[in-house]
Design an enzyme around this catalytic site. Structure first.
Site, short mmCIF file in Angstrom:
data_model
loop_
_atom_site.label_atom_id
_atom_site.label_comp_id
_atom_site.label_asym_id
_atom_site.label_seq_id
_atom_site.Cartn_x
_atom_site.Cartn_y
_atom_site.Cartn_z
N SER A 15 42.11 44.27 37.36
CA SER A 15 42.50 45.49 38.07
C SER A 15 43.86 46.05 37.68
CB SER A 15 42.48 45.24 39.59
OG SER A 15 41.15 45.11 40.04
N SER A 27 40.98 48.09 40.04
CA SER A 27 41.20 48.92 41.22
C SER A 27 42.52 49.68 41.20
CB SER A 27 41.16 48.05 42.47
OG SER A 27 42.16 47.04 42.42
N LYS A 65 49.80 50.95 43.80
CA LYS A 65 48.46 51.23 44.32
C LYS A 65 48.51 51.15 45.84
CE LYS A 65 45.35 47.86 43.72
NZ LYS A 65 44.61 46.76 43.04
#
Length: 521
Positions: free
Chosen positions: A223, A199, A124
């Site tokens: 997440s 996320s 990420k």
């Protein structure tokens, strides 16, 4: 009684509103899943690719080109990659192939030191990669480039893996739909009308679309696990303090660093443990029992089907209850052991506990993070600007800033302390239930991947994952096939702190029955 009725009415109302809006906006649109995989290299685990590269059955360059081509093929649909280093990665792959072809392999390229030699990986965008962006979707950081690597990125490089790209996340990594005003919104590979989670959502989507073999996410409220669940892949939230979080933005400080976990994401269960070992390093592994052989028949198994219907979250859908029941039945029948259906009643406090713990240990407020050293941000003013499309912040980020201010006014110190004590009691409840040889099956989320924007009407549903960050327990997210609409199902597998080896072993077992990741169709 009145409060319970009001909670139920609010839940019913939010469900109706989100369902109607989703139908009006998305009901007529095509699912648009990603195209089928044509290159067989994309259907191999990272572990298998590494072995074949080392044995010279395939080259690192072949693998890199296959994944680069696949990313370019699926990106118009999923919008998961936000920055790439394809040219640099190919140069590194060529060098690795040259060294391996020479037969004169240096010690730092040995199988033990470089278990993922020549294999591409992604993370990420919240993780720092030298020379790449690290915005976490915050517009004020749009042109910011990293000067060094995050700790886990450096460890993966040392293990021979080649970074090829970073992936989309929610603004400041605090919402469970990955969308921001720099990179836009990511779409689910199984159904582009649906969310990818957050996320680490772009990461989850890219894996499910066969755009990366192995990757890294981080998790302070789900997440890693929610994106893995929504995208039908494996992910592991480690025990607290095992893998370093250093090198992320935003960076958790103080006690919140104990709630944040960094861990592996992948399509094949066999990659979980090798990746986990690389990320944990010798110091992290010294706290665990990863070299202990797990006798699955000697473990004790439990299943909890919901949070006790606390009223904060949506009810767990029947299809997810059925999938979890099938997983429990398979364990019972294949291992000849009972799976005990039980309830831990303090799970009803999951959301208040998470909120109180985060609030108590919040050395830096979310609103302060929104400023990133710039002018003060006022959430109410940003909301007015957002209405006229003048704000640089997403509605979920603005909403969180407002809720944070509201919590400061409404949650007394006494209530906060009582909830923190309830957290300790909940941890003891789990310790008494699981001990050193128990594992728990628990829903990953009340619903399968919802349609875009629907989480605005069900913002509390992350409580099913968030509570285990407060406990510090290891949790492995396991895919359990697809539903009738071709959308992933799944379950969390939980154990007590430092028993990561148990949850990963159960994940491998469940993969045998349910097939793990399924290609989007």
């Amino acid at each position: 009684m009145v409060l319970a009725i009001l909670k139920s009415l609010a839940r019913v109302l939010s469900t109706i509103i989100s369902t109607v809006i989703a139908f009006l906006i998305y009901g007529w649109r095509p699912r648009n899943p990603v195209p089928p995989v044509q290159n067989s290299l994309l259907l191999m685990s990272g572990t298998t690719l590494a072995r074949k590269i080392r044995n010279r059955e395939i080259t690192s360059v072949e693998v890199l080109k296959a994944y680069i081509n696949r990313i370019q093929e699926v990106e118009p649909i999923i919008n998961a990659v936000v920055c790439d280093r394809f040219d640099e990665a190919l140069k590194e792959a060529r060098y690795i192939d040259k060294v391996l072809d020479s037969g004169n392999v240096p010690a730092y390229y040995s199988r033990e030191k470089a278990p993922f030699l020549g294999v591409p990986f992604t993370t990420k965008e919240a993780f720092a990669h030298k020379g790449m962006t690290n915005t976490s979707g915050l517009v004020s950081r749009k042109n910011m480039l990293c000067t060094k690597d995050a700790a886990v990125v450096a460890r993966m490089k040392e293990a021979g893996a080649i970074p090829i790209a970073v992936t989309n996340c929610s603004e400041l990594c605090m919402w469970y739909e990955s969308s921001n005003f720099i990179y836009g919104r990511s779409n689910n590979p199984y159904d582009a009308r649906r969310i990818v989670g957050g996320s680490s959502g772009g990461e989850g989507a890219l894996h499910a679309a066969s755009g990366t073999p192995i990757g890294i996410g981080s998790d302070i409220g789900g997440s890693i696990r929610m994106p893995c669940f929504f995208n039908g892949i494996f992910g592991h939230k480690p025990s607290s303090g095992i893998i370093p979080n250093f090198g992320q933005f935003p960076m958790a400080t103080g006690k919140r660093n104990d709630f944040l976990s960094t861990g592996p994401m992948c399509r094949f269960a066999e990659d979980l443990e090798p990746m986990f070992r690389v990320l944990a390093g010798e110091e992290g592994l010294s706290k665990l029992k990863m070299d202990t052989t797990v006798d699955l028949k000697s473990l004790r198994y439990f299943t909890i089907v919901d949070d006790g219907d606390a009223g904060y979250c949506s009810r767990v859908s029947q299809e997810l209850r059925d999938a979890q029941a099938k997983a429990a039945k398979y364990i019972e029948e294949s291992l000849n052991v009972p799976v005990v259906k039980t309830m831990v009643h303090r799970l009803r406090l999951s959301l208040p506990i998470w909120s109180a713990m985060m609030s108590k240990h919040g050395e830096v407020s979310f609103t302060d993070l929104m400023t990133d050293g710039g002018p003060q941000v006022y959430p109410a003013w940003e909301l007015l600007k957002w209405v006229f499309q003048l704000s640089n912040h997403t509605l979920p980020a603005i909403g969180l800033g407002i809720v944070e201010k509201f919590d400061e006014m409404m949650m007394s110190k006494d209530l906060q302390e009582r909830l923190c004590k309830a957290s300790d009691k909940l941890r003891r409840d789990f310790e008494e239930l699981l001990g050193s040889d128990g594992v728990l099956l628990y829903p990953s989320h009340p619903k399968v991947a919802p349609y875009h924007n629907s989480p605005l009407f069900t913002p509390m549903n992350f409580a099913y994952t968030g509570i285990f960050n407060m406990m510090g327990f290891p949790v492995t997210q396991v895919p359990l096939g697809l539903n009738a609409d071709g959308v992933p199902l799944g379950v969390q597998v939980i154990a007590l702190t430092h028993n990561d080896h148990l949850t990963m072993a159960v994940a491998r077992k469940l993969e045998e029955a349910f097939g793990g990741w399924k290609e989007p169709v």
